[in-house]
Design an enzyme around this catalytic site. Structure first.
Site, PDB file in Angstrom:
ATOM      1  N   GLY A  75       0.998  -1.460  -0.594  1.00 46.80           N
ATOM      2  CA  GLY A  75      -0.010   0.137  -0.130  1.00 46.80           C
ATOM      3  C   GLY A  75       1.078   1.420   0.226  1.00 46.80           C
TER       4      GLY A  75
ATOM      5  N   LYS B 185      -1.906   3.662  10.357  1.00 44.31           N
ATOM      6  CA  LYS B 185      -1.723   3.796   9.096  1.00 44.31           C
ATOM      7  C   LYS B 185      -1.806   4.514   8.275  1.00 44.31           C
ATOM      8  CE  LYS B 185       0.887  -1.021   9.155  1.00 44.31           C
ATOM      9  NZ  LYS B 185       1.275  -2.009   8.623  1.00 44.31           N
TER      10      LYS B 185
ATOM     11  N   CYS C 188     -12.734 -14.784 -11.138  1.00 36.94           N
ATOM     12  CA  CYS C 188     -12.529 -14.129  -9.789  1.00 36.94           C
ATOM     13  C   CYS C 188     -11.757 -14.689  -8.864  1.00 36.94           C
ATOM     14  CB  CYS C 188     -14.366 -14.237  -9.146  1.00 36.94           C
ATOM     15  SG  CYS C 188     -14.292 -15.599  -7.669  1.00 36.94           S
TER      16      CYS C 188
ATOM     17  N   CYS D  42     -12.411 -17.980  -7.341  1.00 38.31           N
ATOM     18  CA  CYS D  42     -12.534 -19.050  -8.451  1.00 38.31           C
ATOM     19  C   CYS D  42     -11.598 -20.121  -8.143  1.00 38.31           C
ATOM     20  CB  CYS D  42     -12.552 -18.485  -9.978  1.00 38.31           C
ATOM     21  SG  CYS D  42     -14.221 -17.751 -10.220  1.00 38.31           S
TER      22      CYS D  42
ATOM     23  N   CYS E 211      -4.300 -34.659  20.136  1.00 41.00           N
ATOM     24  CA  CYS E 211      -2.948 -35.154  20.533  1.00 41.00           C
ATOM     25  C   CYS E 211      -1.991 -35.115  20.788  1.00 41.00           C
ATOM     26  CB  CYS E 211      -3.748 -37.223  20.236  1.00 41.00           C
ATOM     27  SG  CYS E 211      -4.002 -37.536  18.636  1.00 41.00           S
TER      28      CYS E 211
END
Length: 426
Positions: free
Chosen positions: A30, A73, A159, A162, A174
């Protein structure tokens, strides 16, 4: 820095400066993406991120500085990006994209959505919102030196959901509780222990011996005798781990003796488990303290991170970790719980893991973390913008899924193999 918009044809430059886009995520990808967008000439950007800045982010999320630690952020990324292009109109949301406020109508106001996320649930949500709103989505991700960028458009491409995604590896309870044989087993147990003691209890993450283990064979009389032989602090097996730990004030010594002495003695009563395995050895804090405590004034050799500790040294690390987490819990107030975070919490309880198994990759394994590479994020962010330019130019059919391979292709044929057209399935 000079903006790229001057080198683009006028129609595309106009589209870039007027369109409204959404960036979901202001982390590794980003930060690079926001910088690229404003320098390309994008003026109307909205960015959303739920996270706050941590010191560990600073080595690759270059829009952040040490003074920003603890801040949003999204907000800091906005302020830093505006320094590259003060005329840009950036709106920041310190929130989760999965908040109901960000519904289909919210998505419909954008011409393009760009994902810079690091979790599957949020990716699935954005994918569905973009399909419902019929808005192009550019999905991206990195894993170490690997990376991928793909364009998702309803009716034209498959998409995000998919293609099946690999399920996270799980381990039988266990095995984790009774017979760990690999480092990852011990690490998962320690992660469970964190939640049982300081976080939200989960019945599926119990750390005490598993009495329902199908391999176990029982001798009830011997079991009862061994299980209570060393219990001097009350019946610790009839209440939850957290309840008992709270009753002791999170006493590190009592916790140690329960986990590594009483529980181990309990495991030894499961005779069948040790027919073909090496049986565990119970540890007693006071015995270790008396027999292995080094003489005062004995200097430790080597750098701190390179010292090889003995069993008593790891006991002291365990004590320090428990006390640190206990302090954090007290700061939050009565009834508070600590939340596991793959970076922040991992550092605070790292010593607990090292006691369970002194393994150099323990932090990454415990948090399922693949180290982030700054250059990979930069390459992927650049590719996101290039795919975005194709979309704004009306050239959706030329968009590709771009894979950043671990090894550089040696020929044009190999390079072409990393680009593939995607069939329409949604």
């Amino acid at each position: 820095m000079v903006q790229l918009v001057g080198s683009l044809r006028k129609e595309l430059a106009d589209s870039i400066s007027t369109c409204k886009i959404l960036v979901v995520g202001a982390g590794g990808i980003g930060c690079e993406l926001l910088k690229n967008l404003v320098l390309t000439g994008f003026k109307n950007i909205e960015v959303i991120d739920l996270d706050t800045i941590d010191v560990s982010n600073l080595n690759r999320q270059f829009l952040f500085q040490k003074k920003h630690v603890g801040k949003s952020k999204a907000q800091v990324a906005k302020e830093s990006a505006l320094q590259f292009c003060p005329s840009a109109n950036i709106t920041a949301y310190h929130d989760s994209i999965m908040n109901p406020d960000y519904n289909v109508e919210f998505f419909r106001k954008f011409m393009l959505v760009m994902n810079a996320l690091d979790n599957r649930a949020a990716r699935n949500h954005v994918n569905r919102m973009c399909l419902a709103a019929d808005i192009p989505l550019i999905e991206s991700g990195t894993a170490g030196y690997l990376g991928q960028v793909t364009v998702i458009k309803k009716g034209m491409t498959e998409c995000y959901e998919c293609q099946p995604k690999p399920a996270q590896k799980t381990f039988p309870g266990c095995t984790i509780r009774n017979t760990p044989s690999e480092p990852i087993h011990c690490i998962v147990w320690a992660k469970y222990l964190f939640n049982q003691l300081f976080g939200e209890e989960d019945a599926d993450q119990e750390v005490s011996p598993d009495t329902a283990d199908p391999e176990a064979a029982w001798n009830p009389e011997e079991t009862a005798a061994r299980a209570t032989a060393s219990d001097k602090d009350g019946d610790i097996k009839r209440v939850s781990t957290k309840e008992w730990a709270r009753s002791t004030g999170y006493d590190p010594v009592k916790l140690f003796n329960k986990l590594f002495k009483d529980d181990i003695m309990y495991l030894l009563t499961m005779d069948k488990l040790w027919k073909k395995r090496k049986a565990p050895t119970p540890l007693d804090w006071h015995q270790l303290e008396n027999s292995e405590c080094p003489k005062e004034g004995t200097p430790a050799s080597g750098l701190k991170d390179q010292q090889v500790l003995d069993v008593w040294g790891y006991c002291q690390l365990f004590q320090h970790s428990v006390e640190t987490l206990r302090s954090q819990l007290q700061e939050k107030g009565e009834g508070a719980e600590l939340v596991w975070d793959k970076v922040k919490t991992r550092r605070s309880c790292e010593l607990v893991f090292h006691l369970i198994f002194p393994y150099k990759n323990v932090g990454s394994m415990a948090g399922n973390i693949i180290p982030a590479i700054a250059t990979t994020n930069a390459v992927i962010a650049g590719l996101i913008v290039l795919e975005g330019l194709k979309i704004l130019s009306g050239e959706l059919e030329s968009c590709r899924t771009v894979n950043l391979p671990e090894q550089v292709p040696q020929s044009q044929e190999e390079a072409a193999g990393s680009l593939r057209a995607r069939p329409a399935q949604c």
